[in-house]
Design an enzyme around this catalytic site. Structure first.
Site, PDB file in Angstrom:
ATOM      1  N   SER A  20      -4.242   7.296  12.651  1.00  0.00           N
ATOM      2  CA  SER A  20      -3.947   7.274  13.916  1.00  0.00           C
ATOM      3  C   SER A  20      -5.264   7.374  14.922  1.00  0.00           C
ATOM      4  CB  SER A  20      -3.204   8.442  14.443  1.00  0.00           C
ATOM      5  OG  SER A  20      -3.801   9.931  14.097  1.00  0.00           O
ATOM      6  N   ASN A  21      -5.244   6.836  15.916  1.00  0.00           N
ATOM      7  CA  ASN A  21      -6.537   6.890  16.520  1.00  0.00           C
ATOM      8  C   ASN A  21      -7.161   8.113  17.107  1.00  0.00           C
ATOM      9  OD1 ASN A  21      -6.180   3.926  16.550  1.00  0.00           O
ATOM     10  ND2 ASN A  21      -6.583   3.699  18.719  1.00  0.00           N
ATOM     11  N   GLU A  22      -6.251   9.079  17.014  1.00  0.00           N
ATOM     12  CA  GLU A  22      -6.860  10.615  17.385  1.00  0.00           C
ATOM     13  C   GLU A  22      -7.615  10.998  16.019  1.00  0.00           C
ATOM     14  OE1 GLU A  22      -3.608   9.868  19.866  1.00  0.00           O
ATOM     15  OE2 GLU A  22      -3.766   9.647  17.810  1.00  0.00           O
ATOM     16  N   GLU A  32     -10.153  -1.513   5.090  1.00  0.00           N
ATOM     17  CA  GLU A  32      -8.824  -1.443   6.050  1.00  0.00           C
ATOM     18  C   GLU A  32      -8.940  -1.343   7.474  1.00  0.00           C
ATOM     19  OE1 GLU A  32      -4.281   0.607   6.691  1.00  0.00           O
ATOM     20  OE2 GLU A  32      -5.856   1.610   5.328  1.00  0.00           O
ATOM     21  N   GLN A  67       0.935  -1.227  -0.118  1.00  0.00           N
ATOM     22  CA  GLN A  67       0.267  -0.186  -0.066  1.00  0.00           C
ATOM     23  C   GLN A  67       0.840   1.296   0.012  1.00  0.00           C
ATOM     24  OE1 GLN A  67      -2.221   0.672   3.690  1.00  0.00           O
ATOM     25  NE2 GLN A  67      -3.705   1.565   2.526  1.00  0.00           N
ATOM     26  N   GLY A  68       0.850   2.160  -0.983  1.00  0.00           N
ATOM     27  CA  GLY A  68       1.378   3.286  -1.193  1.00  0.00           C
ATOM     28  C   GLY A  68       0.771   4.515  -0.831  1.00  0.00           C
ATOM     29  N   TYR A  69       0.488   4.682   0.387  1.00  0.00           N
ATOM     30  CA  TYR A  69      -0.469   5.942   1.206  1.00  0.00           C
ATOM     31  C   TYR A  69       0.556   6.869   1.675  1.00  0.00           C
ATOM     32  CZ  TYR A  69      -5.164   4.062  -0.020  1.00  0.00           C
ATOM     33  OH  TYR A  69      -6.294   3.656  -0.606  1.00  0.00           O
ATOM     34  N   SER A  70       1.061   6.388   2.778  1.00  0.00           N
ATOM     35  CA  SER A  70       1.698   7.556   3.697  1.00  0.00           C
ATOM     36  C   SER A  70       2.944   8.082   3.014  1.00  0.00           C
ATOM     37  CB  SER A  70       2.306   6.712   4.997  1.00  0.00           C
ATOM     38  OG  SER A  70       0.874   6.119   5.900  1.00  0.00           O
TER      39      SER A  70
END
Length: 389
Positions: free
Chosen positions: A374-376, A243, A125-128
């Protein structure tokens, strides 16, 4: 899902358990956990499930799915947990596969879906990106149109299993004129294309899971674009929903708790057992109750999907609570492992295997509340779309 299984469902459970007895053993498990044999062993495991017709429970039947009810999915996942059998990597089956069969054209479906099912093609996966963090819309990897191709330049980071992958699905910027979300496209890129460099990132557990992937004038056919140009954000949101549902980690938590209970039941030198300690019992009970509540939430989401719906805000809830529970069980496992002394392997492989694995899982698990959004960020999504705040 009914609290009591029907005779048909009990028969299915017996069939699943028999399949696992015949097709998954400690030797295969050891090969899957060994980095040197991880890919070949995982493909072997996926092919066994494929041959049985049990590799894609969440896919529509017309694309190779199992046609299971949500109860059957629950039974299957529970049976995997009972024997410690892992699921297959999610990037093909649970991420890009659903995007392709939902938004891809017929040629793309025929080209990519069969090998995703068999495991013959591995995806990453190329996201971040290094400068974007959790702000996915801030990505800067650029795709410039050149006839029938795009020319890609930029960098992706934290790319899990890129060292094994045959293809990468990537979000790229094709327009800077409007809002950041409006200029993104979704591309499928062959990892063998000239100009792609994969650089390893060694994680805190000492393992090579992660990578940085650089694109230097990489030429990608326009035919490999999913859907319309500049509409990739729509497809990305659909993928992230799948996801984040997959990141709940319920089966994994069950496996860890099963190991913890087994080791906690062993007698210490003085004849006592950790399993008899009231504080430990309360800690286990708290996690098990939280896990049961999360499991039923996931089943409700699966039922919605089976009826033609899509996971929305609930997928963020599953990711949020699921990753917190994963960290809780990893902490519990690590505490139990401490009873066995050394948890660090030596050059002679001295040390308790359970302790060493507990340490690695604990350390790598510190990231699970960050990856996948992130959970935030998940709390903001729940507040906005779930609570209307």
């Amino acid at each position: 899902m009914h609290a009591t299984f029907s005779p048909e469902e009990l028969a299915f459970r017996d069939e699943v358990r028999a399949f696992l007895r015949d097709n998954f053993d400690e030797q295969l498990a050891a090969r899957i956990h060994n980095p040197k044999t991880f890919k070949t062993a995982t493909i072997e495991w996926q092919k066994k499930r494929y041959d049985k017709g049990w590799v894609a429970p969440g896919w529509p039947v017309e694309h190779g799915g199992c046609g299971w009810t949500d109860t059957q999915k629950y039974i299957f996942d529970s049976a995997l947990a009972e024997v410690g059998a892992p699921d297959v990597p999610p990037f093909g089956l649970k991420m890009v596969g659903p995007v392709i069969y939902t938004f891809g054209n017929d040629e793309q479906k025929q080209r990519f879906l069969p090998d995703i099912l068999t495991g013959d093609t591995w995806w990453c996966q190329g996201y971040s990106e290094p400068g974007a963090g959790s702000d996915l819309a801030g990505l800067q990897t650029r795709a410039e149109r050149d006839g029938d191709d795009y020319i890609i330049n930029g960098t992706k980071i934290w790319t899990t299993y890129a060292q094994y992958a045959d293809w990468i699905f990537a979000l790229v910027r094709t327009d800077n004129s409007g809002k950041p979300q409006q200029g993104i496209s979704f591309l499928l890129i062959d990892m063998r294309t000239p100009g792609i460099t994969v650089s390893p990132i060694i994680a805190i557990d000492g393992e090579h899971h992660l990578n940085e992937v650089s694109f230097d004038n990489v030429r990608v056919p326009v035919a490999n674009r999913i859907g319309e140009e500049n509409q990739g954000w729509t497809y990305a949101k659909a993928l992230l929903s799948h996801e984040r549902t997959a990141l709940s980690g319920i089966a994994y938590c069950k496996q860890v708790l099963s190991k913890v209970r087994r080791y906690a039941a062993e007698e210490n030198d003085d004849g006592s057992r950790l399993l008899d300690d009231p504080v430990f019992q309360a800690r286990m009970a708290d996690i098990e109750m939280e896990l049961m509540a999360l499991e039923y939430t996931e089943l409700r989401v699966l039922a919605t999907v089976a009826q033609g719906g899509a996971p929305g805000m609930e997928s963020s809830l599953l990711k949020l609570k699921g990753t917190e529970l994963q960290q809780a069980v990893q902490s519990l496992q690590f505490d139990v492992a401490g009873l066995y002394g050394s948890v660090l392997p030596t050059e002679h492989e001295v040390g308790h295997a359970f302790g060493d694995r507990s340490r690695r899982e604990y350390m790598y698990g510190r990231a699970c509340t960050i990856y996948g959004g992130s959970n935030e960020v998940q709390k903001n999504i729940i507040a906005k779309f779930g609570l209307g705040l």
